[in-house]
Design an enzyme around this catalytic site. Structure first.
Site, PDB file in Angstrom:
ATOM      1  N   GLY A 199       0.609  -1.191  -0.014  1.00  0.00           N
ATOM      2  CA  GLY A 199       0.010   0.177   0.181  1.00  0.00           C
ATOM      3  C   GLY A 199       1.039   1.348  -0.312  1.00  0.00           C
ATOM      4  N   CYS A 324      25.208   4.746   4.130  1.00  0.00           N
ATOM      5  CA  CYS A 324      24.273   4.922   5.147  1.00  0.00           C
ATOM      6  C   CYS A 324      23.181   5.426   5.011  1.00  0.00           C
ATOM      7  CB  CYS A 324      25.189   5.552   6.248  1.00  0.00           C
ATOM      8  SG  CYS A 324      26.874   5.057   6.167  1.00  0.00           S
TER       9      CYS A 324
END
Ligand code: PLP
Length: 387
Positions: A199, A324
């Protein structure tokens, strides 16, 4: 400062129409769809209406749709169901560029004794079909391949693969989390046994997804408990989110072609301008077979994270394939599998658009990026040398 959100493959805003449709189920209509009384019973009907809407978007039958909590659950369930249903088969085929929801689940199964083949891709991110054909054998349990890649938007040639697998009687699952609602999918024509969607990638809330299971496919539930979803997925239904998923699929189906045209034009405008205005830039991925909303660009001699941080100062949200900032310590496994040079991986940025983005927003990014890249290259101790 207004946010310019160009990270829609990570997650999307909830469409106002979707939120509106959901609200009664977060307030006064809080019943349990499994209850015998009318108060609960009316919720059951809304869940079934939503099921029909999800099915319609992908050319499925309502009874072929199982509601889940997310794309990851749908992916895990599909593969685990195959493993439980055909315990004598121990070979799973997938690709090197899948989302961790498939990749890491397969690695988990490898530790339990399954043989996993990770099919390579070429430099455009397209599946190596010769390698793929060679990997099929009599022990193959399931092939799980993504419909479209979340980092590059590259669309795999699944129709051809589906026909091949159907002939050989091998189960076929596709992770369509990035494709559903962005490009047409017709399961009446496309021979796949299971398909996952989520969704929050298409303007519904987080925490709801669906798994399509073709009628006649052996199925074994992953979450076991109550009898919900006809015993195929236990747990009291997340009614508000299911209603939201139904509404979002309805909207996506109604506007699909217009939206695809709009997004493609906007994405191409951004991509073409950045390639022209920023030296040493490239597009990563097959530009012929690609989602209309995604562009993955590399800017040599500059760190993707540095670009993201500077863009962030202007309120522009994107994501990088470097390290990161994308939530991982490793450079993108997708770009590595495509053989993108390390310097280009480090300087890679993904822009992923939605119908809520405007020409004006894209214009602002085009205005800002060239100067920003130049400035970062000048600051870099490596200058224009290789990192
Ligand atoms: N598959 C793909 C291709 C995705 O892009 C994602 C999310 O980024 C997932 C699966 C996981 O979906 P969810 O976040 O709903 O678990």
């Amino acid at each position: 400062m207004n946010t310019i959100y160009l990270d829609n493959n990570a997650t999307t805003n909830i469409a106002p129409e979707v939120l509106q449709e959901m609200l009664p189920y977060l307030k006064e209509m809080y019943g349990n769809p499994s209850s015998m009384h009318t108060f609960g019973g009316q919720l059951h009907r809304r869940v079934e209406e939503a099921r029909a809407k999800v099915a319609r978007l992908i050319g499925a039958e309502p009874e072929e749709i199982i509601f889940t909590s997310c794309g990851t659950e749908s992916d895990n369930t599909a593969i685990m169901s195959a493993a439980e249903s055909l315990p004598q088969k121990k070979h799973i085929i997938t690709s090197r560029v899948e989302h961790p929801a498939v990749l890491n689940f397969c690695k988990h199964l490898a530790r339990k004794g399954y043989r996993i083949t990770f099919v390579p891709v070429d430099k455009r991110g397209q599946l190596n079909m010769d390698e793929f054909r060679k990997t099929l054998d009599d022990g193959t349990l399931i092939v799980s391949l993504m419909y479209a890649n979340n980092e590059t938007g590259v669309i795999f040639p699944l129709m051809e693969i589906g026909e091949m697998l159907k002939e050989r009687g091998i189960l076929f699952h596709t992770d369509a989390v990035q494709a559903a609602g962005k490009i047409p999918i017709d399961l009446k024509k496309f021979p796949v046994d299971m398909l996952s969607l989520s969704g929050h990638k298409l303007h519904a809330p987080k925490g709801v997804g669906a798994l399509y299971v073709r009628k006649g496919t052996r199925f074994s539930p992953y979450i076991i408990g109550g009898h919900q979803e006809h015993g195929r997925r236990a747990g009291t239904e997340n009614v508000a989110s299911i209603v939201g998923l139904g509404k979002t699929c309805e909207l996506a189906g109604e506007n699909l072609y217009n939206e695809m045209t709009y997004l493609k034009a906007l994405r191409n405008k951004l991509e073409t301008a950045l390639l022209k205005l920023c030296p040493d830039a490239r597009v990563n991925g097959d530009t012929e077979n690609r989602l209309p909303n995604t562009t993955n660009l590399s800017f040599e001699y500059v760190e993707g994270e540095a670009i993201l941080l500077r863009l962030n100062e202007f309120g522009i949200c994107a994501s990088s394939g470097s390290a990161c900032t994308s939530g991982s310590l490793e450079p993108s496994h997708v770009l590595r599998a495509m053989g993108v040079p390390a310097t280009a991986i480090h300087g890679s940025i993904r822009f992923s658009l939605s119908r809520y983005n405007t020409e004006e927003e894209i214009g602002k990014v085009i205005e800002i990026m060239p100067g920003l890249i130049k400035e970062l290259r000048n600051l870099s101790p490596y200058g224009r040398q290789k990192l």
